[in-house]
Design a protein around this motif. Sequence first.
Motif, PDB file in Angstrom:
ATOM      1  N   PHE A  23      25.000   7.991  -3.579  1.00  0.00           N
ATOM      2  CA  PHE A  23      23.758   8.472  -4.175  1.00  0.00           C
ATOM      3  C   PHE A  23      22.797   7.301  -4.329  1.00  0.00           C
ATOM      4  O   PHE A  23      23.186   6.242  -4.817  1.00  0.00           O
ATOM      5  N   GLU A  56      24.809   4.485  -6.353  1.00  0.00           N
ATOM      6  CA  GLU A  56      26.044   4.921  -7.008  1.00  0.00           C
ATOM      7  C   GLU A  56      26.988   5.488  -5.956  1.00  0.00           C
ATOM      8  O   GLU A  56      26.571   6.228  -5.064  1.00  0.00           O
ATOM      9  N   LYS A  76      28.383   1.725  -9.809  1.00  0.00           N
ATOM     10  CA  LYS A  76      26.927   1.863  -9.655  1.00  0.00           C
ATOM     11  C   LYS A  76      26.238   0.536  -9.906  1.00  0.00           C
ATOM     12  O   LYS A  76      26.758  -0.315 -10.637  1.00  0.00           O
ATOM     13  N   TYR A  87      18.528   2.386  -7.254  1.00  0.00           N
ATOM     14  CA  TYR A  87      19.792   2.679  -7.921  1.00  0.00           C
ATOM     15  C   TYR A  87      20.790   3.165  -6.874  1.00  0.00           C
ATOM     16  O   TYR A  87      20.478   4.048  -6.072  1.00  0.00           O
ATOM     17  N   GLU A 128      18.598   6.258  -5.416  1.00  0.00           N
ATOM     18  CA  GLU A 128      17.363   6.760  -6.029  1.00  0.00           C
ATOM     19  C   GLU A 128      16.401   5.597  -6.278  1.00  0.00           C
ATOM     20  O   GLU A 128      16.816   4.529  -6.722  1.00  0.00           O
ATOM     21  N   ASP A 129      15.141   5.845  -5.973  1.00  0.00           N
ATOM     22  CA  ASP A 129      14.090   4.853  -6.209  1.00  0.00           C
ATOM     23  C   ASP A 129      13.812   4.794  -7.714  1.00  0.00           C
ATOM     24  O   ASP A 129      13.473   5.808  -8.318  1.00  0.00           O
ATOM     25  N   ASN A 130      13.986   3.620  -8.294  1.00  0.00           N
ATOM     26  CA  ASN A 130      13.726   3.488  -9.739  1.00  0.00           C
ATOM     27  C   ASN A 130      12.244   3.412 -10.058  1.00  0.00           C
ATOM     28  O   ASN A 130      11.861   3.452 -11.236  1.00  0.00           O
ATOM     29  N   GLY A 131      11.435   3.242  -9.025  1.00  0.00           N
ATOM     30  CA  GLY A 131       9.992   3.198  -9.228  1.00  0.00           C
ATOM     31  C   GLY A 131       9.483   1.853  -9.712  1.00  0.00           C
ATOM     32  O   GLY A 131       8.310   1.726 -10.056  1.00  0.00           O
ATOM     33  N   ASN A 169      22.012  -1.575  -9.454  1.00  0.00           N
ATOM     34  CA  ASN A 169      20.609  -1.561  -9.049  1.00  0.00           C
ATOM     35  C   ASN A 169      20.371  -2.773  -8.163  1.00  0.00           C
ATOM     36  O   ASN A 169      20.837  -3.881  -8.478  1.00  0.00           O
TER      37      ASN A 169
END
Lengths: 270, 161
Positions: B35, B47, B82, B45, B37-40, B84
Motif C-alpha cells: 500500500f 506499508e 510501514k 507512506y 499513499e502520497d502524504n502531501g 515514510n
Amino acid sequence: MKNAICVLFLFVSIVHAHFQVIYTPQTQTSDKTLAIIFFFTHPFTVEPLLRTGLQEDGKELGMKDVFIVHREKTSHCTDLLKPAAISTPHGSGEAQKLVLDQASGYKSAGDYAVIVVPYPYWEVSEKTYIQQIAKLFVNKGGFSTNWSHRCAKGFAEIVPLVKPGEVVPGGLVRAVVFDAAGNVVPYCTVEIEIVNAEIDMAANRIAEIGKIAGEKYGTATVLTDAKGVFEYIPQTPGFWGFAAIGAGNAKTWKGKPLEQDPVLWIQVAK
Amino acid sequence: MRTNQMRYYIKINLLTIAMILFCVHKTPAHTALLFTEDNGDGTVYIEAGLSTGESVSGAKIIIKDKTTGQPISTFLLPDSGKTNIKMPDVPYIVTLDLGVGHIVTKTGPFPDMHKKTDSISKSLPVSGKKSKKMMIILLSATTIICIFVCVYMVLKKKIVK
C-alpha cells in the motif's frame, strides 16, 4: 372492505424495522479520504428520515458519539460531523456527514470500524426508546486487520464471522451477537433489511425506491442460535443491515423502556 | 478386464491431479499486499503486509525509476511493516519483495503523474514510427538475404550438374 385494506396497509408499513444507517459508496477502497453519511430510517421503504436522538419531549439530541477503530486504536470523530439536508421521495430530512482523511487518522491500510452511538429515539407508536449502536467496516488497501475483533467495547455488538468485504449475492453472512459485557446473546431476534434505494451523497439525495420489488428479497428475520450466532444469505447486492433487537444491556432511558440494538452493515458486492 | 482397470486407474490419477491443482489454486491465503499513499508533504507512506493481517517486518522494498527501470533505492521495512520515504523526483514504481511468489509491484503516487503520463503518451507515436521503420528495414534485409540464399542454392545445384 376499505377499512380492512387500510388495516392491511398499516400492518405492512409497521413491519419495517428502524435502522441507524451508515453508508459510504465503496467499503473496499484505496482512496485517501473517506466520506460517510449517517441517517435513521426504515431502509427498505426509505420513508422520511427520522430525527436522530428525538426525545419524548420533542428535543433532538442527535449523535452521542461517533468513533473509528483501526488496529485497536480508537479515534473519536463526533466533532467532525456535519449536518446535511437530504431529499427523499417521501420528503426531506436531516442526516449527518463525516469525511475522514489522514489528519483525522485515516492513514494506514487495513480495516476501519466506523461506529455510531446516537441518543435513544422516542418511538411514539411503541412508547419505547430505540437506540441502535451501528457499525460498518471500511477496508483500505486490502489488508485484514481487525474486522473479526470486538470494536465497540462497552456496547452490545455484532461481530462478523465472515470477512465483511467478501460477501457476494448468494454468499453467507455469519456473525455473533454480544451484549455489552461481552457475553453471547442466544436466541436473539435479528432483523435484516437492505437499503432499497440509490444514495447520491454529492447531491444529498436518496432516490429510486423499488430497486428490489419483493419484500421477501429485501427483508428477513432470523434468530441467533444457542451460541449467539446467526446466518443469512443475501441474494441481492447492496447495503444490508443486521439489527440484533434488544441485545443491549441498558433497558431504560429517562424512566421509559429502552430497546438497545447493535447493528452491523455489510456491503454485498455486485 | 485389464483395459477397464487401466481406465479406472487413469481416471483416479486424473482426479487426484485435478484435486491437487485445485488445492494449489486455492492456496493464496498469504497474499502479499503493498500500500502506498502520497502524504502531501513531499513524502510517501509505504506499508506492506499479508492478506491474513500478519506483518512483514524486514521486507525488502525496491524503488525504481518508472521510465528507465534504474534502481533509485532499496531498503528493508522496520518491524511495523510501514515507513515514510522522500518522494522520488521522477515517476517511480515500488516493489515489495518477500521472495518467490510474493512479489508485488505498483506505480508509486506522484503528483505530476498526469503531466508525465501525457508527455510519455505523446512521445509514443514518435517511437511507434521509429519502430515501424525498423521493422520495414529488418523485413527488407531478411527478404534480400533469403533471395540471395535461394539464388546461391540454385546456382550451386546447376554447377554440380
